[in-house]
Scaffold this active site. Structure first.
Site, PDB file in Angstrom:
ATOM      1  N   HIS A 106      48.151  34.948  43.467  1.00  0.00           N
ATOM      2  CA  HIS A 106      47.637  36.097  42.665  1.00  0.00           C
ATOM      3  C   HIS A 106      48.515  37.423  43.019  1.00  0.00           C
ATOM      4  O   HIS A 106      47.859  38.107  42.924  1.00  0.00           O
ATOM      5  CB  HIS A 106      46.589  36.313  43.353  1.00  0.00           C
ATOM      6  CG  HIS A 106      45.405  35.128  42.449  1.00  0.00           C
ATOM      7  ND1 HIS A 106      44.905  34.722  41.829  1.00  0.00           N
ATOM      8  CD2 HIS A 106      45.120  33.937  43.874  1.00  0.00           C
ATOM      9  CE1 HIS A 106      44.409  32.841  42.109  1.00  0.00           C
ATOM     10  NE2 HIS A 106      44.802  33.063  43.384  1.00  0.00           N
ATOM     11  N   LYS A 112      33.912  44.553  46.372  1.00  0.00           N
ATOM     12  CA  LYS A 112      34.743  43.836  44.647  1.00  0.00           C
ATOM     13  C   LYS A 112      33.164  43.145  44.331  1.00  0.00           C
ATOM     14  O   LYS A 112      32.581  44.041  43.605  1.00  0.00           O
ATOM     15  CB  LYS A 112      35.098  42.298  44.322  1.00  0.00           C
ATOM     16  CG  LYS A 112      36.662  42.716  45.090  1.00  0.00           C
ATOM     17  CD  LYS A 112      37.444  41.952  44.600  1.00  0.00           C
ATOM     18  CE  LYS A 112      38.592  41.549  45.012  1.00  0.00           C
ATOM     19  NZ  LYS A 112      39.801  42.559  45.384  1.00  0.00           N
ATOM     20  N   GLU A 154      40.711  47.540  36.393  1.00  0.00           N
ATOM     21  CA  GLU A 154      41.465  45.480  35.816  1.00  0.00           C
ATOM     22  C   GLU A 154      40.533  44.648  35.549  1.00  0.00           C
ATOM     23  O   GLU A 154      39.653  44.788  36.143  1.00  0.00           O
ATOM     24  CB  GLU A 154      42.241  44.745  37.385  1.00  0.00           C
ATOM     25  CG  GLU A 154      43.184  46.066  39.007  1.00  0.00           C
ATOM     26  CD  GLU A 154      43.153  44.964  39.388  1.00  0.00           C
ATOM     27  OE1 GLU A 154      44.516  45.456  39.846  1.00  0.00           O
ATOM     28  OE2 GLU A 154      42.951  44.755  40.154  1.00  0.00           O
ATOM     29  N   GLY A 170      45.296  42.663  46.800  1.00  0.00           N
ATOM     30  CA  GLY A 170      46.455  42.173  47.831  1.00  0.00           C
ATOM     31  C   GLY A 170      46.865  40.607  47.316  1.00  0.00           C
ATOM     32  O   GLY A 170      47.766  39.937  47.782  1.00  0.00           O
ATOM     33  N   GLY A 171      45.623  40.332  46.202  1.00  0.00           N
ATOM     34  CA  GLY A 171      45.938  38.267  46.175  1.00  0.00           C
ATOM     35  C   GLY A 171      45.155  37.957  47.283  1.00  0.00           C
ATOM     36  O   GLY A 171      45.332  36.927  47.285  1.00  0.00           O
ATOM     37  N   LYS A 183      36.039  35.069  45.573  1.00  0.00           N
ATOM     38  CA  LYS A 183      36.670  36.200  46.259  1.00  0.00           C
ATOM     39  C   LYS A 183      36.488  36.691  47.676  1.00  0.00           C
ATOM     40  O   LYS A 183      35.009  36.398  46.872  1.00  0.00           O
ATOM     41  CB  LYS A 183      36.703  37.208  45.915  1.00  0.00           C
ATOM     42  CG  LYS A 183      37.471  36.619  43.854  1.00  0.00           C
ATOM     43  CD  LYS A 183      37.634  38.072  43.123  1.00  0.00           C
ATOM     44  CE  LYS A 183      38.611  37.931  42.092  1.00  0.00           C
ATOM     45  NZ  LYS A 183      38.655  38.730  40.860  1.00  0.00           N
ATOM     46  N   HIS A 195      45.787  39.063  32.987  1.00  0.00           N
ATOM     47  CA  HIS A 195      45.498  40.196  34.003  1.00  0.00           C
ATOM     48  C   HIS A 195      45.693  41.876  33.087  1.00  0.00           C
ATOM     49  O   HIS A 195      46.736  41.738  32.850  1.00  0.00           O
ATOM     50  CB  HIS A 195      46.264  40.055  35.322  1.00  0.00           C
ATOM     51  CG  HIS A 195      45.619  41.472  36.195  1.00  0.00           C
ATOM     52  ND1 HIS A 195      45.593  41.978  37.202  1.00  0.00           N
ATOM     53  CD2 HIS A 195      45.487  43.130  35.623  1.00  0.00           C
ATOM     54  CE1 HIS A 195      45.167  42.619  37.804  1.00  0.00           C
ATOM     55  NE2 HIS A 195      46.418  43.804  36.767  1.00  0.00           N
ATOM     56  N   ARG A 233      43.503  54.155  43.101  1.00  0.00           N
ATOM     57  CA  ARG A 233      44.781  54.879  43.763  1.00  0.00           C
ATOM     58  C   ARG A 233      45.970  54.580  42.413  1.00  0.00           C
ATOM     59  O   ARG A 233      45.394  53.904  41.915  1.00  0.00           O
ATOM     60  CB  ARG A 233      44.907  54.349  44.678  1.00  0.00           C
ATOM     61  CG  ARG A 233      45.301  52.258  44.168  1.00  0.00           C
ATOM     62  CD  ARG A 233      45.983  51.837  45.431  1.00  0.00           C
ATOM     63  NE  ARG A 233      45.261  50.214  45.529  1.00  0.00           N
ATOM     64  CZ  ARG A 233      46.628  49.160  44.376  1.00  0.00           C
ATOM     65  NH1 ARG A 233      47.029  49.975  44.025  1.00  0.00           N
ATOM     66  NH2 ARG A 233      45.729  48.245  44.650  1.00  0.00           N
TER      67      ARG A 233
END
Ligand code: ADP
Ligand code: ADP
Ligand code: MG
Length: 668
Positions: free
Chosen positions: A235, A116, A275, A164-165, A158, A208, A299
């Site tokens: 999340h 990220k 996102e 996957g949260g 983060k 989101h 993906r």
């Protein structure tokens, strides 16, 4: 186009990919673990190769094994699905090295978007708006603290390698930062093998909203509009829809352009999702929506079906075309949004217990039936069948339910109906919880943000949409119906017969919401039922489909009742259009009725078999004393003396079959 592909995944996504391949005349090779030897995805493919043990690291993540399987079976390309190896840059490279096409983006794009923090640095230079934050390489805790203080609270830490949260911590104030950082890093190193983090401003009222993008090898890139995935828990996405409520043409074009810029910055090929986190200070003011890049998933996404529903396209087909070198089938100006689509993720979990994942066997798994004229409005993507097990090895998603309608309101109504028709017995699922969300005012009026579930908890958790009276009436009607079936007769066609020899009462010991409840059923000219402290009322039922119409207390409700598996504990699930309930029928043999008599004649209350006599001719008996036991409707009924007296004569012998109304013994 490829002649044969290997699908390096399992479950619903493997089935999903196989379906398109089949439609396109492409052969498919499945891979499977020990736990999945009999899985639906294995059946969905033309060939299957066992690749190891049940744990993902022993099978679905063993890419040397998977590549060998591709070579052995002569597959030309590998579809990674989502999860597992789909965002593994080394796997993408290894495919190329083995002469196989990886159905996904170039390894360099996976790498660039994989972390990220790095991807944000890249997006910054591509001019894509970012959430205010820190995504530098320097991970000195004191520096991170200073950066968080500068960004302001609440702040979000983060894991850079997260997904996957997982690996996220919201920090409310400066003095909590150090502890949150340490705990985030611990989780990050355990889950992702790296403790690098980034810090972001925690956006208020966050929505989101993500953009589906598609690139091809000729350098084209388009966006297939947005999906709103704001309804989340931990999340993680719960409901996804397209288009996003309140989205304006102008904002869509801006977000689409930003997403395409993001994809082009990494020479993206294939399906990807950019996102964004969107801040909306006022629900009624779409102009107040500000969007910021969060991450790119390189993906196919779990929620891709909602995009398929509103565009009428098959994204897996697009993936296969692009991977085989074809240009994108459509240009940006040829893409249109039709109607509204919503996906609900049906997961094995217990929403009322903090969404604790559940495992177990799908003893009953009934899906909504799409009628022919509704063929394309309800879609179910799953990788399981009735009788299959949700094991602890893989994720807890059982199925995805996707509905499409002309409007959001219509899609919502269809989703509610489809969820009502989804009957799962054997393990805990979130089906009822999803219905509460779908029916909540907040969701219906699209007051969407990621805190919706938390905010609406009062109407979402621990709800009882069915109620004891209805649940009890339904389960008793089912029992009667089953007994009538077993007897090959329906007692209600002989109501007169019942009437002629008095009344019979049956007690049902039930358990509802952990409380014992007694219900008393009275046979007479009408069936009368009293449940707990409720008033006695007529009970009627009429079979319809695999369910019953049950009328009780002035309400007529269609219901389906399923016993949970072996049913030794008497646990039954009652499904009604209003929702589902669990009710236990304890010890059915204890139902033995107090059988009636009429003017000294002791008669069989129903057709059945004499099991035994407790008395013989000449015995003196007291009122209430057991005289005989009859078996009828799979149940034993004790016939008691209505008054003191002497047994004059037994008219049958044990084992005799007796018709209804037959006199069993004479008592003087
Ligand atoms: P999405 O937005 O597509 O849901 P996520 O980052 O939440 O993206 O993860 C994608 C999906 O991949 C998850 O929902 C999960 O089902 C699957 N997945 C991820 N990791 C694993 C894993 N280790 N094993 C099985 N499935 C996984
Ligand atoms: P993952 O890789 O786990 O999917 P994301 O960065 O996509 O991680 O974030 C997952 C979810 O966390 C988002 O969908 C959103 O609900 C929430 N989230 C992420 N960043 C922010 C933020 N800056 N402010 C508020 N919520 C956020
Ligand atoms: Mg994400």
């Amino acid at each position: 186009m490829f002649k044969k592909i290997l699908i390096a995944n399992r479950g619903e996504i493997a089935c999903r990919v196989a379906a398109t391949a089949r439609r396109m005349g492409i052969q498919t090779v499945a891979v499977y673990s020990d736990a999945d030897a009999g899985a639906k995805h294995v059946q969905a493919c033309d060939e299957a190769v066992h690749v190891g043990g049940s744990a993902p690291k022993d099978s679905y993540l063993r890419w040397e094994r998977i590549l060998q399987a591709a070579k052995d079976t002569g597959a030309e390309a590998v579809h990674p699905g989502y999860g597992f190896l789909s965002e593994n840059e080394e796997f993408a490279k290894a495919c190329a090295a083995a002469g196989l096409v990886f159905i996904g983006p170039p390894a360099s794009a996976i790498l660039a978007m994989g972390l990220k923090a790095e991807s944000k640095r890249l997006m910054e230079s591509a001019g894509v708006p970012l959430v205010p934050g820190y995504h530098g390489a320097d991970q000195n805790p004191a520096l991170l603290q200073r950066e968080a203080d500068r960004i302001g609270y609440p702040a979000l830490i983060k894991a850079s390698a997260g997904g996957g949260g997982k690996g996220m911590r919201v920090v409310e104030k400066s003095k909590d930062f150090a502890a949150a950082l340490a705990s985030c890093q611990r989780e990050a190193i355990n889950s992702f093998g790296s403790d690098a983090v980034l810090i972001e401003k925690y956006v208020q009222r966050p929505r989101h909203i993500e953009i589906q993008v598609f690139g091809d090898t000729q350098g084209h890139c388009v966006y297939l509009f947005e999906r709103d995935c704001s309804v989340q828990r931990r999340h993680q996405k719960v409901l996804e829809e397209a288009p996003a409520p309140g989205m304006t043409e102008a904002l869509r074009a801006q977000m689409g352009a930003a997403a395409v810029a993001a994809a082009k910055a990494v020479n993206y090929v294939g399906a990807g999702t950019v996102e964004f986190i969107v801040e909306q200070t006022d629900y009624d003011q779409p102009e107040s929506m500000k969007f910021f890049f969060m991450e790119m998933n390189t993906r196919l996404q779990v929620e891709h079906p909602v995009t398929e529903a509103i565009t009428g396209l098959d994204l897996v087909e697009w993936q296969l075309r692009v991977a085989s070198g074809e240009p994108l089938p459509l240009r940006q100006n040829q893409l249109r949004i039709q109607g509204h689509a919503i996906e609900a993720r049906i997961c094995a979990e217990n929403p009322d217990n903090n969404f604790l994942p559940a495992t177990g066997t799908l003893r009953v798994y009934r899906k909504p039936q799409a009628s022919s004229f509704e063929r394309s409005t309800v879609r179910i993507d799953d990788g399981v069948r009735e009788g299959d097990t949700i094991s602890p090895f893989y994720d807890s998603m059982v199925a995805k339910l996707i509905v499409h309608g002309d409007t959001r309101e219509q899609a919502l109504a269809r989703l509610d109906t489809a969820l009502a028709q989804t009957h799962i017995v054997g393990l805990n699922t979130n089906v009822q919880f999803l219905r509460h969300v779908v029916r909540s005012d907040a969701f219906a009026t699209a007051q969407l943000d990621t805190a919706l579930i938390q905010r609406e908890s009062a109407v979402l958790f621990n709800q009882d949409p069915v109620g004891l009276q209805t649940a009890a009436a339904a389960v008793i009607a089912y029992e009667l119906r089953a007994e009538a079936g077993a007897q090959g007769a329906d007692p209600f066609s002989r109501r007169d017969g019942w009437q002629s020899h008095g009344t019979t009462r049956r007690r049902f010991e039930l358990e509802y919401s952990g409380q014992p409840v007694r219900a008393v059923l009275t046979y007479g000219p009408q069936l009368r039922l009293q449940v707990g402290e409720g008033a006695e009322a007529d009970l009627q039922y009429t079979p319809q489909g695999d369910g019953l119409w049950v009328q009780f207390n002035g309400r007529r409700i269609h219901s389906t009742v399923c016993a949970q598996g072996d049913a030794s504990d008497g646990l039954c699930h009652v499904f009604t259009p209003q929702g589902a309930a669990r009710i236990s029928v304890l010890n059915p043999l204890a139902h033995a009725g107090e059988v009636a008599q009429e003017g000294g004649r002791l008669t069989a209350p129903m057709p059945g078999k004499v099991v035994s006599f407790a008395v013989k001719a000449g015995d003196k008996v007291k009122a209430g004393q057991a005289l005989a036991v009859m078996e009828a409707m799979k149940m034993e009924h004790t016939i008691q003396a209505p008054q003191d007296g002497t047994v004059a004569e037994l008219l049958y012998a044990p084992g005799d079959q007796v018709p209804e109304g037959a006199e069993l013994l004479k008592l003087h």
